[in-house]
Structure formats: C-alpha cells, structure tokens
Motif scaffolding. Sequence first.
Motif, PDB file in Angstrom:
ATOM      1  N   PHE A   1      -1.024 -14.654   0.512  1.00  0.00           N
ATOM      2  CA  PHE A   1       0.238 -13.916   0.651  1.00  0.00           C
ATOM      3  C   PHE A   1       0.986 -14.431   1.878  1.00  0.00           C
ATOM      4  CE2 PHE A   1      -2.392 -10.978  -1.859  1.00  0.00           C
ATOM      5  CZ  PHE A   1      -1.497 -10.571  -2.839  1.00  0.00           C
ATOM      6  N   GLU A   2       2.107 -13.765   2.209  1.00  0.00           N
ATOM      7  CA  GLU A   2       3.038 -14.323   3.179  1.00  0.00           C
ATOM      8  C   GLU A   2       3.465 -13.363   4.287  1.00  0.00           C
ATOM      9  OE1 GLU A   2       5.615 -17.099   3.455  1.00  0.00           O
ATOM     10  OE2 GLU A   2       3.868 -18.186   2.741  1.00  0.00           O
ATOM     11  N   ASN A   3       3.459 -13.889   5.507  1.00  0.00           N
ATOM     12  CA  ASN A   3       4.248 -13.380   6.626  1.00  0.00           C
ATOM     13  C   ASN A   3       4.085 -11.896   6.930  1.00  0.00           C
ATOM     14  OD1 ASN A   3       5.463 -15.876   5.620  1.00  0.00           O
ATOM     15  ND2 ASN A   3       7.103 -15.519   7.082  1.00  0.00           N
ATOM     16  N   LYS A   4       2.847 -11.437   7.041  1.00  0.00           N
ATOM     17  CA  LYS A   4       2.651 -10.034   7.391  1.00  0.00           C
ATOM     18  C   LYS A   4       1.592  -9.894   8.478  1.00  0.00           C
ATOM     19  CE  LYS A   4       5.701  -8.131   4.804  1.00  0.00           C
ATOM     20  NZ  LYS A   4       6.530  -9.346   4.860  1.00  0.00           N
ATOM     21  N   ASP A   5       1.868  -8.983   9.426  1.00  0.00           N
ATOM     22  CA  ASP A   5       0.883  -8.633  10.444  1.00  0.00           C
ATOM     23  C   ASP A   5      -0.294  -7.925   9.783  1.00  0.00           C
ATOM     24  OD1 ASP A   5       2.738  -9.569  12.295  1.00  0.00           O
ATOM     25  OD2 ASP A   5       3.528  -7.558  12.705  1.00  0.00           O
ATOM     26  N   ALA A   6      -1.462  -8.043  10.387  1.00  0.00           N
ATOM     27  CA  ALA A   6      -2.655  -7.430   9.815  1.00  0.00           C
ATOM     28  C   ALA A   6      -2.473  -5.933   9.608  1.00  0.00           C
ATOM     29  CB  ALA A   6      -3.862  -7.701  10.714  1.00  0.00           C
ATOM     30  N   ALA A   7      -1.873  -5.249  10.589  1.00  0.00           N
ATOM     31  CA  ALA A   7      -1.730  -3.795  10.503  1.00  0.00           C
ATOM     32  C   ALA A   7      -0.710  -3.359   9.469  1.00  0.00           C
ATOM     33  CB  ALA A   7      -1.347  -3.229  11.871  1.00  0.00           C
ATOM     34  N   SER A   8       0.101  -4.285   8.991  1.00  0.00           N
ATOM     35  CA  SER A   8       1.116  -3.954   7.985  1.00  0.00           C
ATOM     36  C   SER A   8       0.544  -3.890   6.576  1.00  0.00           C
ATOM     37  CB  SER A   8       2.249  -4.987   8.013  1.00  0.00           C
ATOM     38  OG  SER A   8       2.907  -4.982   9.262  1.00  0.00           O
ATOM     39  N   VAL A   9      -0.720  -4.322   6.418  1.00  0.00           N
ATOM     40  CA  VAL A   9      -1.315  -4.394   5.081  1.00  0.00           C
ATOM     41  C   VAL A   9      -2.584  -3.544   5.004  1.00  0.00           C
ATOM     42  CG1 VAL A   9      -2.285  -5.914   3.321  1.00  0.00           C
ATOM     43  CG2 VAL A   9      -0.309  -6.656   4.671  1.00  0.00           C
ATOM     44  N   VAL A  10      -3.637  -3.961   5.678  1.00  0.00           N
ATOM     45  CA  VAL A  10      -4.908  -3.245   5.591  1.00  0.00           C
ATOM     46  C   VAL A  10      -4.804  -1.930   6.361  1.00  0.00           C
ATOM     47  CG1 VAL A  10      -7.365  -3.314   6.073  1.00  0.00           C
ATOM     48  CG2 VAL A  10      -6.193  -5.395   5.344  1.00  0.00           C
TER      49      VAL A  10
ATOM     50  N   PRO B   1       0.055   2.582   4.513  1.00  0.00           N
ATOM     51  CA  PRO B   1       0.341   3.379   3.318  1.00  0.00           C
ATOM     52  C   PRO B   1       1.103   2.613   2.254  1.00  0.00           C
ATOM     53  CG  PRO B   1       1.678   4.099   5.190  1.00  0.00           C
ATOM     54  CD  PRO B   1       0.651   3.159   5.729  1.00  0.00           C
ATOM     55  N   GLU B   2       1.792   1.525   2.646  1.00  0.00           N
ATOM     56  CA  GLU B   2       2.535   0.712   1.686  1.00  0.00           C
ATOM     57  C   GLU B   2       1.626  -0.198   0.861  1.00  0.00           C
ATOM     58  OE1 GLU B   2       5.027   1.975   5.027  1.00  0.00           O
ATOM     59  OE2 GLU B   2       3.159   0.808   4.939  1.00  0.00           O
ATOM     60  N   ALA B   3       0.349  -0.266   1.228  1.00  0.00           N
ATOM     61  CA  ALA B   3      -0.567  -1.178   0.534  1.00  0.00           C
ATOM     62  C   ALA B   3      -1.858  -0.465   0.134  1.00  0.00           C
ATOM     63  CB  ALA B   3      -0.881  -2.376   1.425  1.00  0.00           C
ATOM     64  N   PRO B   4      -1.780   0.571  -0.699  1.00  0.00           N
ATOM     65  CA  PRO B   4      -2.999   1.317  -1.045  1.00  0.00           C
ATOM     66  C   PRO B   4      -4.024   0.487  -1.803  1.00  0.00           C
ATOM     67  CG  PRO B   4      -1.146   2.014  -2.417  1.00  0.00           C
ATOM     68  CD  PRO B   4      -0.578   1.151  -1.327  1.00  0.00           C
TER      69      PRO B   4
ATOM     70  N   ASP C   1       9.825 -12.203   0.410  1.00  0.00           N
ATOM     71  CA  ASP C   1      11.177 -11.690   0.192  1.00  0.00           C
ATOM     72  C   ASP C   1      11.214 -10.194  -0.094  1.00  0.00           C
ATOM     73  OD1 ASP C   1      12.002 -14.291   0.494  1.00  0.00           O
ATOM     74  OD2 ASP C   1      12.520 -14.609  -1.613  1.00  0.00           O
ATOM     75  N   CYS C   2      10.168  -9.660  -0.706  1.00  0.00           N
ATOM     76  CA  CYS C   2      10.237  -8.296  -1.250  1.00  0.00           C
ATOM     77  C   CYS C   2       9.350  -7.280  -0.540  1.00  0.00           C
ATOM     78  CB  CYS C   2       9.900  -8.318  -2.734  1.00  0.00           C
ATOM     79  SG  CYS C   2      11.032  -9.340  -3.714  1.00  0.00           S
ATOM     80  N   GLY C   3       8.610  -7.679   0.466  1.00  0.00           N
ATOM     81  CA  GLY C   3       7.886  -6.719   1.266  1.00  0.00           C
ATOM     82  C   GLY C   3       6.515  -6.352   0.747  1.00  0.00           C
ATOM     83  N   VAL C   4       5.828  -5.522   1.533  1.00  0.00           N
ATOM     84  CA  VAL C   4       4.434  -5.151   1.262  1.00  0.00           C
ATOM     85  C   VAL C   4       4.258  -4.406  -0.055  1.00  0.00           C
ATOM     86  CG1 VAL C   4       2.471  -3.805   2.110  1.00  0.00           C
ATOM     87  CG2 VAL C   4       3.806  -5.208   3.702  1.00  0.00           C
ATOM     88  N   PRO C   5       5.099  -3.409  -0.394  1.00  0.00           N
ATOM     89  CA  PRO C   5       4.870  -2.694  -1.656  1.00  0.00           C
ATOM     90  C   PRO C   5       4.887  -3.606  -2.884  1.00  0.00           C
ATOM     91  CG  PRO C   5       6.344  -1.434  -0.256  1.00  0.00           C
ATOM     92  CD  PRO C   5       6.182  -2.777   0.404  1.00  0.00           C
ATOM     93  N   ALA C   6       5.776  -4.599  -2.887  1.00  0.00           N
ATOM     94  CA  ALA C   6       5.833  -5.528  -4.024  1.00  0.00           C
ATOM     95  C   ALA C   6       4.548  -6.340  -4.123  1.00  0.00           C
ATOM     96  CB  ALA C   6       7.035  -6.454  -3.895  1.00  0.00           C
ATOM     97  N   GLY C   7       4.053  -6.822  -2.990  1.00  0.00           N
ATOM     98  CA  GLY C   7       2.818  -7.590  -3.007  1.00  0.00           C
ATOM     99  C   GLY C   7       1.625  -6.752  -3.409  1.00  0.00           C
ATOM    100  N   ASP C   8       1.595  -5.514  -2.956  1.00  0.00           N
ATOM    101  CA  ASP C   8       0.490  -4.628  -3.312  1.00  0.00           C
ATOM    102  C   ASP C   8       0.503  -4.322  -4.812  1.00  0.00           C
ATOM    103  OD1 ASP C   8      -1.717  -2.935  -2.061  1.00  0.00           O
ATOM    104  OD2 ASP C   8      -0.638  -1.438  -3.247  1.00  0.00           O
TER     105      ASP C   8
ATOM    106  N   PRO D   1      -3.857 -10.473   7.957  1.00  0.00           N
ATOM    107  CA  PRO D   1      -4.875  -9.823   7.128  1.00  0.00           C
ATOM    108  C   PRO D   1      -5.717 -10.874   6.408  1.00  0.00           C
ATOM    109  CG  PRO D   1      -2.645  -9.018   6.634  1.00  0.00           C
ATOM    110  CD  PRO D   1      -2.505 -10.278   7.427  1.00  0.00           C
ATOM    111  N   THR D   2      -7.018 -10.687   6.423  1.00  0.00           N
ATOM    112  CA  THR D   2      -7.926 -11.551   5.670  1.00  0.00           C
ATOM    113  C   THR D   2      -9.161 -10.743   5.300  1.00  0.00           C
ATOM    114  OG1 THR D   2      -7.202 -13.566   6.820  1.00  0.00           O
ATOM    115  CG2 THR D   2      -9.325 -13.662   5.695  1.00  0.00           C
ATOM    116  N   PHE D   3      -9.557 -10.812   4.032  1.00  0.00           N
ATOM    117  CA  PHE D   3     -10.804 -10.164   3.618  1.00  0.00           C
ATOM    118  C   PHE D   3     -11.392 -10.895   2.427  1.00  0.00           C
ATOM    119  CE2 PHE D   3      -7.228  -7.730   1.884  1.00  0.00           C
ATOM    120  CZ  PHE D   3      -7.501  -7.679   0.531  1.00  0.00           C
ATOM    121  N   MET D   4     -12.702 -10.668   2.224  1.00  0.00           N
ATOM    122  CA  MET D   4     -13.438 -11.311   1.143  1.00  0.00           C
ATOM    123  C   MET D   4     -14.207 -10.249   0.365  1.00  0.00           C
ATOM    124  SD  MET D   4     -14.914 -14.748   2.992  1.00  0.00           S
ATOM    125  CE  MET D   4     -13.790 -15.899   3.800  1.00  0.00           C
ATOM    126  N   VAL D   5     -14.228 -10.396  -0.957  1.00  0.00           N
ATOM    127  CA  VAL D   5     -14.867  -9.424  -1.830  1.00  0.00           C
ATOM    128  C   VAL D   5     -15.710 -10.165  -2.867  1.00  0.00           C
ATOM    129  CG1 VAL D   5     -14.522  -7.508  -3.435  1.00  0.00           C
ATOM    130  CG2 VAL D   5     -12.878  -7.872  -1.577  1.00  0.00           C
ATOM    131  N   GLY D   6     -16.935  -9.720  -3.045  1.00  0.00           N
ATOM    132  CA  GLY D   6     -17.802 -10.315  -4.056  1.00  0.00           C
ATOM    133  C   GLY D   6     -19.207  -9.795  -3.902  1.00  0.00           C
TER     134      GLY D   6
END
Length: 289
Positions: A50-59, A62-65, A194-201, A238-243
């Motif tokens: 993904f693009e151009n977001k601070d860690a606290a803006s995603v993980v 509330p915009e990225a449930p 271009d469209c912010g955190v809610p669009a990416g989520d 933000p970076t995370f791994m799942v598996g």
Amino acid sequence: MIRGRVVAAAALLLAAACAPTTHSGSAASSGSTTAPGEVPTPDHVLVVVFENKDAASVVGAPEAPYLTSLAAAGATFTDAHGVTHPSQPNYVALFAGSPLGVVDDSCPHSFEASNLAGQLLAAGRTFVGYSEDLPAAGDTSCRAGRYARKHNPWVDFPALPPEVNQPAGALPADFADLPTVAFLVPNLCNDMHDCGVPAGDAWAKAHLPAYVGWARTHDSLLVVTFDEDEGSRDNLIPTFMVGPMVKPGSTPQRIDHYSVLRTLEDMYGLPPLGEAASRQPISGIWTAG
C-alpha cells in the motif's frame, strides 16, 4: 476487482487468530522445520504493498477495521520503515536491494541489475507481480487510468520475461497456482495514495480474506507493507505478516524494505542483494514447524 475474490472470510480469519503476544525479535523458535535463527520456507508468499501512510493511521485506526483485525491475527512490526522518499525508490529497493539511483517518481526506467524475480527464476522458483488496472500482461505504460508504473518495479527489468508482469485480474482462481513469491499492488485509489485509508481497507477486506483463509491450511504467508509514510524523516510504516508459520503479536525489532527482501531471499536460499546483505532476516515471529 480481482475476479472471484470477494469472499466473506473475515470470520474465519478472526476465529483462527490467537491471543496477541510480544516478540523480542532476538531469535526464531526452534521446531521440526524452523530452527533457531532460521526462517521458514512457505509454499507461497503474497506481498501486498500500500501507499503513503503512517503506521498509526492504519493499524489500530478506526478507519481501517479490517486491516487492524488482520494485523492482530499476525505479527505486527512496530518499528518498520521505508528507506527513502518518494514512492518509486522504495519499490525498487524492496525488489532489488537498492534504489538503483532512482530518487523520484520519473518514468520510464530500465535496469540490468539483479533482482528478486530473477533470483527466484534462476533457482527454479517462480515470481509474478500483479498490478491492479495494468492494461495487459507485459504492458510497459507509465500510466493508464489509476495504474502507475512507478509502483511496478519488475517492469523496469527488461531481462525478466514479460509474463512476470500481470494485471491483478490474472491472479489465479486456485491459489495453489500462485507463483512462489507474488506481489500484489492495488491501483492509485485502493492503495490509499489518492483515496485514503477507508478505500484501502475496503479493498483489502474484499480481496485478502480468501487468500488468508487458504494460506492457513496451505503453509503460505501474507506480507502487508507500505512504500513510505506520509513524508516524515523517520518513515515509520505499517507492516505485518500473517500465516500458519507466524506467531501473532507485536514485535519491536527494527526492519525496513531491505529486511523484508533479505527474509524472502533467505526463505528460498537466495544470496542477499545490495543492502539486504547488511540486514538480518526477520526473526522471533516464526512458529515451530
């Protein structure tokens, strides 16, 4: 939208999530296939950028449930960094171990340097990069609608076969047909540029649960990361791994794009490229195999 991917599997993901713990990052757990200091060898790895977001803006935001719930089901890196600004040199660095002299978002570029895809192919493994809104397989356009070549580094290496450069719609319906390592890059809206955190989520919720659910029973890994933050000097992303090979919880070990590249290379016995050689593979998050 990736065909056949809108699967409501979030409940499966959350049900399988374990209670979070904190990883020290000092050593990997020992086990039948993953010994101390080693990384696992997943059947498949899917890397989503993904693009151009601070860690606290995603993980935790509330915009990225969905992305927050996904991070909670895996290992979340609280000290993960992009290597520079702006976007393009980060993508090149993640793919080749160096920005290769790129300092901006100019296009086109052409490189002869070694890269992750070339390494995998030479080792008898496979690689494909899937880009949302890429007009056609092998397309070399700098821009097409909301597709941007600056976020698609594999197209800049003409020695690679054009088949490694695919539209997102070519992602196989059967995940068992995925290459060893795949990158998936949303378009300029869905990557949050271009469209912010809610669009990416929303995009992530529509496209990732099916793979996550499948990966849990097929020894495969999801890596979610960002190219850079919103422009700070610290460049905390933000970076995370799942598996199934990942212990859920947060980890304070410092990583960057070179650390991720080094880990992917170690997974498949590949020599580290460029600055990846100065990093250690990610440790402390792996379960006993």
